[in-house]
Design an enzyme around this catalytic site. Structure first.
Site, mmCIF file in Angstrom:
data_model
loop_
_atom_site.group_PDB
_atom_site.id
_atom_site.type_symbol
_atom_site.label_atom_id
_atom_site.label_comp_id
_atom_site.label_asym_id
_atom_site.label_seq_id
_atom_site.Cartn_x
_atom_site.Cartn_y
_atom_site.Cartn_z
ATOM 1 N N LYS A 22 0.875 -1.202 0.000
ATOM 2 C CA LYS A 22 0.000 0.000 0.000
ATOM 3 C C LYS A 22 0.900 1.237 0.000
ATOM 4 O O LYS A 22 0.661 2.184 -0.762
ATOM 5 C CB LYS A 22 -0.867 -0.024 1.252
ATOM 6 C CG LYS A 22 -1.410 1.329 1.686
ATOM 7 C CD LYS A 22 -2.270 1.263 2.930
ATOM 8 C CE LYS A 22 -1.524 1.405 4.211
ATOM 9 N NZ LYS A 22 -1.172 2.772 4.624
ATOM 10 N N ASN A 23 1.947 1.231 0.822
ATOM 11 C CA ASN A 23 2.771 2.435 1.003
ATOM 12 C C ASN A 23 3.751 2.689 -0.133
ATOM 13 O O ASN A 23 4.391 3.735 -0.159
ATOM 14 C CB ASN A 23 3.488 2.394 2.365
ATOM 15 C CG ASN A 23 2.488 2.558 3.505
ATOM 16 O OD1 ASN A 23 1.306 2.859 3.276
ATOM 17 N ND2 ASN A 23 2.941 2.334 4.721
ATOM 18 N N CYS A 118 -4.264 12.092 12.929
ATOM 19 C CA CYS A 118 -5.007 10.820 13.020
ATOM 20 C C CYS A 118 -4.736 10.261 14.410
ATOM 21 O O CYS A 118 -4.077 10.895 15.228
ATOM 22 C CB CYS A 118 -4.553 9.855 11.928
ATOM 23 S SG CYS A 118 -2.909 9.242 12.230
ATOM 24 N N ARG A 123 0.652 14.416 12.879
ATOM 25 C CA ARG A 123 1.023 14.184 11.477
ATOM 26 C C ARG A 123 1.152 15.494 10.676
ATOM 27 O O ARG A 123 0.459 15.711 9.696
ATOM 28 C CB ARG A 123 0.035 13.243 10.786
ATOM 29 C CG ARG A 123 -0.366 11.998 11.545
ATOM 30 C CD ARG A 123 0.687 10.927 11.622
ATOM 31 N NE ARG A 123 1.105 10.352 10.371
ATOM 32 C CZ ARG A 123 0.516 9.309 9.781
ATOM 33 N NH1 ARG A 123 -0.555 8.789 10.321
ATOM 34 N NH2 ARG A 123 0.992 8.832 8.656
ATOM 35 N N ASP A 307 5.489 0.587 11.961
ATOM 36 C CA ASP A 307 4.244 -0.056 11.512
ATOM 37 C C ASP A 307 4.135 -1.503 11.972
ATOM 38 O O ASP A 307 3.106 -2.133 11.747
ATOM 39 C CB ASP A 307 4.138 0.004 9.981
ATOM 40 C CG ASP A 307 3.900 1.418 9.510
ATOM 41 O OD1 ASP A 307 3.972 1.675 8.300
ATOM 42 O OD2 ASP A 307 3.647 2.292 10.368
ATOM 43 N N ARG A 399 -8.275 -0.636 5.412
ATOM 44 C CA ARG A 399 -7.487 0.402 4.714
ATOM 45 C C ARG A 399 -6.182 -0.178 4.190
ATOM 46 O O ARG A 399 -5.626 0.326 3.223
ATOM 47 C CB ARG A 399 -7.158 1.547 5.675
ATOM 48 C CG ARG A 399 -8.345 2.352 6.101
ATOM 49 C CD ARG A 399 -7.923 3.575 6.877
ATOM 50 N NE ARG A 399 -6.920 4.339 6.141
ATOM 51 C CZ ARG A 399 -6.442 5.498 6.574
ATOM 52 N NH1 ARG A 399 -6.852 5.997 7.709
ATOM 53 N NH2 ARG A 399 -5.558 6.163 5.875
HETATM 54 C C1 EPZ Z 1 4.586 6.915 6.237
HETATM 55 O O1 EPZ Z 1 3.836 7.932 6.859
HETATM 56 C C2 EPZ Z 1 3.682 5.700 6.203
HETATM 57 N N1 EPZ Z 1 2.486 5.999 5.405
HETATM 58 C C3 EPZ Z 1 3.271 5.317 7.627
HETATM 59 O O2 EPZ Z 1 2.502 4.119 7.539
HETATM 60 C C4 EPZ Z 1 4.541 5.011 8.425
HETATM 61 O O3 EPZ Z 1 4.177 4.728 9.762
HETATM 62 C C5 EPZ Z 1 5.461 6.240 8.385
HETATM 63 O O4 EPZ Z 1 5.757 6.587 7.013
HETATM 64 C C6 EPZ Z 1 6.784 5.981 9.093
HETATM 65 O O5 EPZ Z 1 7.435 4.904 8.506
HETATM 66 C C7 EPZ Z 1 2.580 5.911 4.055
HETATM 67 O O6 EPZ Z 1 3.622 5.617 3.504
HETATM 68 C C8 EPZ Z 1 1.324 6.204 3.292
HETATM 69 P P1 EPZ Z 1 6.761 10.307 8.202
HETATM 70 P P2 EPZ Z 1 4.403 9.466 6.842
HETATM 71 O O7 EPZ Z 1 6.609 11.559 7.410
HETATM 72 O O8 EPZ Z 1 5.072 9.739 5.558
HETATM 73 C C9 EPZ Z 1 6.821 13.601 11.592
HETATM 74 C C10 EPZ Z 1 0.668 2.751 7.884
HETATM 75 O O9 EPZ Z 1 0.319 2.178 8.913
HETATM 76 N N2 EPZ Z 1 6.653 14.556 10.489
HETATM 77 O O10 EPZ Z 1 7.972 9.447 7.985
HETATM 78 O O11 EPZ Z 1 3.293 10.351 7.268
HETATM 79 C C11 EPZ Z 1 5.600 12.713 11.768
HETATM 80 O O12 EPZ Z 1 4.628 13.357 12.579
HETATM 81 C C12 EPZ Z 1 1.126 4.187 7.950
HETATM 82 O O13 EPZ Z 1 0.726 2.220 6.733
HETATM 83 C C13 EPZ Z 1 6.727 15.922 10.754
HETATM 84 O O14 EPZ Z 1 6.908 16.331 11.898
HETATM 85 O O15 EPZ Z 1 5.483 9.385 8.017
HETATM 86 C C14 EPZ Z 1 6.186 11.492 12.419
HETATM 87 O O16 EPZ Z 1 6.322 11.734 13.806
HETATM 88 C C15 EPZ Z 1 0.931 4.783 9.332
HETATM 89 N N3 EPZ Z 1 6.570 16.799 9.733
HETATM 90 C C16 EPZ Z 1 7.582 11.380 11.795
HETATM 91 O O17 EPZ Z 1 7.874 12.672 11.258
HETATM 92 C C17 EPZ Z 1 6.361 16.383 8.446
HETATM 93 O O18 EPZ Z 1 6.256 17.243 7.549
HETATM 94 C C18 EPZ Z 1 7.664 10.382 10.663
HETATM 95 O O19 EPZ Z 1 6.636 10.682 9.758
HETATM 96 C C19 EPZ Z 1 6.293 14.997 8.188
HETATM 97 C C20 EPZ Z 1 6.453 14.110 9.224
#
Ligand code: EPZ
Length: 418
Positions: A22-23, A118, A123, A307, A399
């Site tokens: 999915k990701n 969420c 996020r 995850d 999802r």
């Molecule tokens: C991706 O989310 C995945 N989703 C998530 O999977 C996964 O948990 C996550 O990466 C971490 O591996 C998809 O790929 C669709 P991040 P993403 O940006 O991109 C903070 C699932 O279960 N952050 O790496 O949103 C954020 O709050 C989902 O399939 C900022 O502060 O994750 C988090 O604490 C859940 N500012 C950390 O960084 C930003 O602009 C990592 O988030 C972006 C992120």
């Protein structure tokens, strides 16, 4: 509202075929806006993918789904393109924000709803916006929308991410594709899903090099029109079923994976005591009698994935002694803990570390799913608990897990949707 009913303590045996990721599919769908004609295979037909397809259709992309063949065909005739990603489509699926990079780099403007938070955290997307501004985008936030434009087009630049973000890396990577000149991204996320996106973008004719956490992109105004791509396997789904095997597997065979991609997860399960053999890309797993305690910290790839944290925690309820798992990525990703405790798990949380006292006997209960991975951890708990477990709000599960009941039933699990 649909529920899952699980009767516990049935040893699992059989083979499970892992679906596409999915990701990986979500950013590749967003990047498909750049091409004219895209054919994606091994696509997981889960809710988030259909939501992203709704968004692409809203933008003006023609999409055809061939369910049996797990194939999606996308055609962008460049006519009547609406560079808008509305709240109603982004609020339930945050990855909608990934169209920002492709709309900006191809159409020089985009209006994308700020994705809400969420259950697992606020996020934010500040790092996405930081990177796009470095590429020359003018960005303002108005009425809950990101309004971005780059009248002269995006310009390549050197960008160092302040912290590692999967989505921000993907947005910047896609935006750099048609930016003028070279872009150097440092401190990037390098998840396998990002490497799959890079493979896709290279098929568009974009020159991309990656070394360590640095990605160099040479922008190109016009990209290849026609692209065929097979989506990489879902390593989180594979990890979830491996943990099911470690919990209650007599002998589970996992197929359609690249074992080297999940070698760290396999190492951790072996350390706990699961019996795992890997032959080429077929993994066989059997639970161990006495499971040893372990300490894990979630980290960006190649570290242990956040995850899989909820799923591993269920396994830790069966290890002897005190196991610990530190959630280092999200601020609120322990929503499964109160539900597991209602089933008899002994877990204490201090700051971002959960201490799990085992082995503890789990008893079936009616529980509630709160997010995608928490919900599957409740299913795993139900598989080893006495009596029956009912998992509510399984729309969270739908999802991201394709045919979950079917795959588990094929391995003798007693599980049904009610
Ligand atoms: C991706 O989310 C995945 N989703 C998530 O999977 C996964 O948990 C996550 O990466 C971490 O591996 C998809 O790929 C669709 P991040 P993403 O940006 O991109 C903070 C699932 O279960 N952050 O790496 O949103 C954020 O709050 C989902 O399939 C900022 O502060 O994750 C988090 O604490 C859940 N500012 C950390 O960084 C930003 O602009 C990592 O988030 C972006 C992120």
């Amino acid at each position: 509202m649909q529920k899952l009913l699980i009767k516990g303590k049935k040893n699992l045996a059989g083979s499970i075929s892992i679906s596409g990721s999915k990701n990986a599919t979500l950013p590749i769908l967003a990047a498909s806006i750049l091409a004219k004609d895209v054919n994606l295979t091994n696509v997981p037909l889960v809710k988030d993918i259909f939501t992203m397809i709704e968004l692409l259709k809203f933008i003006g992309i023609k999409v055809k789904i061939f369910k049996k063949k797990k194939t999606i065909q996308l055609k962008n005739s460049n006519k009547k393109i609406n560079t808008l990603a509305p709240y109603k489509l982004v609020k339930t699926m945050r990855a909608g924000v990934l169209v920002l990079g492709s709309l900006l780099t191809k159409y020089k403007k985009a209006k994308v709803s700020l994705p809400g938070g969420c259950a697992i955290g606020t996020r934010p997307v500040d790092i996405h916006l930081f990177a796009l501004k470095k590429l020359g985008a003018k960005i303002k936030i108005k009425d809950g929308y990101i309004i971005a434009e780059a009248k002269q087009g995006l310009i390549g630049n050197k960008i160092r991410f302040p912290s590692i973000s999967v989505g921000a890396t993907e947005n910047a990577l896609i935006a750099a594709c048609s930016a003028e000149g070279k872009t150097v991204l440092s401190n990037c996320a390098i998840e396998p899903e990002i490497l799959d996106l890079i493979t896709f973008l290279k098929k568009l004719g974009i020159l991309i090099q990656i070394s360590g956490r640095k990605i160099i992109i040479n922008g190109k105004k016009s990209v290849k029109k026609k692209v065929n791509h097979k989506i990489i396997f879902d390593r989180i789904e594979a990890g979830t079923y491996l943990i099911a095997g470690a919990l209650i597997g007599k002998k589970i065979i996992i197929r359609n994976v690249l074992s080297r991609v999940i070698k760290n997860e396999i190492k951790i399960l072996k350390k706990i005591g699961a019996k795992i053999t890997v032959k080429k890309n077929i993994i066989t797993i059997t639970k161990s009698k006495n499971m040893k305690k372990i300490n894990v910290i979630t980290k960006p790839y190649p570290g242990f994935p956040t995850d899989l944290q909820a799923q591993l925690m269920v396994l830790m309820t069966q290890t002897k002694g005190v196991s610990k798992i530190k959630e280092n990525i999200f601020e609120n990703r322990f929503m499964h803990v109160p539900e597991l405790k209602r089933m008899g798990a002994k877990i204490e949380i201090q700051n971002k570390t959960a201490r799990i006292f085992g082995p503890s006997k789990l008893t079936g209960a009616e529980v509630m799913a709160t997010d995608l991975r928490a919900s599957v951890s409740l299913v795993l708990a139900g598989l080893i608990a006495d009596n029956r477990t009912i998992v509510n709000r399984i729309y969270h599960l739908d999802r991201g897990y394709e045919f979950l009941e079917k795959k588990l039933k094929k391995c003798n699990a007693v599980i049904k949707r009610i």
